[in-house]
Every structure is written in C-alpha cells, then in structure tokens.
Scaffold this active site. Sequence first.
Site, PDB file in Angstrom:
ATOM      1  N   LYS A   1       0.860  -1.191   0.000  1.00  0.00           N
ATOM      2  CA  LYS A   1       0.000   0.000   0.000  1.00  0.00           C
ATOM      3  C   LYS A   1       0.892   1.235   0.000  1.00  0.00           C
ATOM      4  O   LYS A   1       1.659   1.451   0.937  1.00  0.00           O
ATOM      5  CB  LYS A   1      -0.907   0.017   1.237  1.00  0.00           C
ATOM      6  CG  LYS A   1      -1.625   1.355   1.414  1.00  0.00           C
ATOM      7  CD  LYS A   1      -2.509   1.419   2.637  1.00  0.00           C
ATOM      8  CE  LYS A   1      -2.926   2.854   2.940  1.00  0.00           C
ATOM      9  NZ  LYS A   1      -3.809   2.953   4.109  1.00  0.00           N
TER      10      LYS A   1
ATOM     11  N   ASN B   1      -9.207   1.340   9.990  1.00  0.00           N
ATOM     12  CA  ASN B   1      -8.438   0.947  11.167  1.00  0.00           C
ATOM     13  C   ASN B   1      -9.005   1.593  12.419  1.00  0.00           C
ATOM     14  O   ASN B   1      -9.526   0.927  13.306  1.00  0.00           O
ATOM     15  CB  ASN B   1      -6.967   1.335  10.962  1.00  0.00           C
ATOM     16  CG  ASN B   1      -6.050   0.848  12.087  1.00  0.00           C
ATOM     17  OD1 ASN B   1      -6.494   0.460  13.167  1.00  0.00           O
ATOM     18  ND2 ASN B   1      -4.768   0.856  11.863  1.00  0.00           N
TER      19      ASN B   1
END
Lengths: 70, 263
Positions: free
Chosen positions: B105, B214
């Site tokens: 990522k 998250n």
Amino acid sequence: MTAQIAIQVNGESRQVPQGASVAELLALIGLAAPKVAVERNLEIVPRSAWASTPLAEGDRLEIVHFIGGG
Amino acid sequence: MDGMAQADEGWTVAGRRFRSRLVVGTGRYKDLPETQAAIEASGAEMVTVAVRRVNLSDASQPMLQDFVPPDRYTYLPNTAGCFTAMDAVRTLRLAREAGGWNLVKLEVLGPPPFLYPDMAATFEAAAALLADGFEVMVYCADDPVAAKRLEEMGCVAIMPLGAPIGSGLGVANPFMIKAIIAQAKVPVLVDAGIGTASDAALAMELGCDAVLLNSAIAHARDPVRMARAMKAAVEAGRDAFLAGRMPRSAAADPSSPVSGLIR
C-alpha cells in the site's frame, strides 16, 4: 582486543568489532527474529548477503520490522 | 433462478482472491491480544502493517507476527508516515525484504492537520515502485483524473480517501467515489475516514470492491464488537449494491393495497 569501528544503527551510534558482518551485528543486538530487513547506506542488504557483508566505519544501517499500522 | 441469492464470490486484486471485502489496519490498539481479537472478529483476510525501526534496546519484545500470523493473513505493508516519494520507496523496499512479497500500500501524505494525499509525490513513488516490480495499491485523493492516471500507470488497486485519515467523518464525497468506481477497471477501495458501520455500508453501496479502515475499530469503545459490526456492514452494503436500491420519490407510495378497504 579487536579494534572497533563506529557505525550508526537506527540513528544511534554504535561500536562494532572491525570486520564484523551484518549477520554478526544482528547477533550482537540479539535479533534472532527472521522477519527483519536491513538497509545499509540506503541499499537493501538481502538476507542471503548478511553473513558476507562486512561493516565499514561510518556505515548507516536501518533495521526494521512490521508493527501494527493502518 | 432458485430464489436463493448467490453467495458473494469476493474480489480479486493482483491475482489474489479474497472472500472478505473488509481490509483492516493493525495499529492503534491497546495491545497485541486486542489487535488479534478484533481482527479475528472482523473476518478480514488482508491487514495493513507498518514498517518501523526495531527497538535495539529490547529485541525480545512481542511481535505483531506472533498475534497476527502472516501465513493466515495477507500482510499489506504501508508507507504511513512517509511525506516524500523517496521515503515511501525506501520503506516498501525494506518491507519487501522483510516479508518477501510485492503487494504493498503506497501512501505519501501532505502535512498535518489533514494528512491529505500528496498526489505529485504519490505519482513519483508509484512510478518508481512499479518500475521495481511492486504491485501497488495506492491511497489517493478522491480525484477521478488522478485515479485514472494511477490505474493507467499500472497500480493494481485505487484507494481514494473517504475523509482524512483517522477523522471518522465517513465518505465526504460519495459522488466522486462513484465516479472513480464507474471508470475503474481495477478494484476501488475506500480507504480512510470510515467512522462507524453505516459509513462502511455506504461505501459498499456505492459499489466499492472493499473498504479499508483501522481507527473506526481500534478507537471504538469495544473494538471487538465494532469489528463484528464492520463485517456485517460491509456484507450488507455489498448485498444492497448488488440488489439495487429502489428509486427515491418525493411523495408517498403506499405498500398496502388501496383496494378492498372496509367502508
């Protein structure tokens, strides 16, 4: 007594025996963990080259691993 | 048709198939056992991880891998905290060496307080990483032009922000997310900004392939319960997208028959 050289590891100054390899440095630090990666003077040192890569005076090393992140 | 809805077959990125459309971060938890429990409850198969210096004074401290095993979860190393293309590329080269895989990522951030994607630096880093053989899932602005360019460069997934990282503001611009999805030939994930389950469901209803979050789990009062909520929300949102919502109407349209009323 072996001569010592000064290197930087993760931003900290450190003395290691002259002629020590990356593998020996990891052993000195106590890093048995297989999941670390090493960069020496901005170049990756592949795991296969740890034992054959000697450290030199003034080397700058980064030793990293995975931690929690988003 | 036998009247049963087809089970979701999941999504594919860079040739890897995932059943779960929820990708979760592993940061900001109270401790590693809580990280483990929340990720388990989320049903996620792919987790983002950060690359950081080892603690030289205590090399024996517990490791993420012991709680979130990489043979069970696909680790997606990130470049969180990188503000230049060079730092991002260095970080992911180290990640590839530590983990042994190419799927990463990329995020290159602008300054606080928004940590908005720095797209000029993101393009620079993406070009370097793609040339070096990485498979790049890229965090980006909700900008259809930038998203298309990243796809044409060879990025394997486009991940526009819903809202600034850790803000919990939800999907601020659903119209541009939809525009990005409509033109994309690679998976699109909303990454960042999700605050609660309805935000994740909305992202999926827009037609995203998956959602990455998250803080919404880690900073909930009960992270494990929120992880479960997110799992259900992503599944519900996907089903709702596939089912196709009814048209909106400004006037009422009764559900019960208007004939046969008693007089």
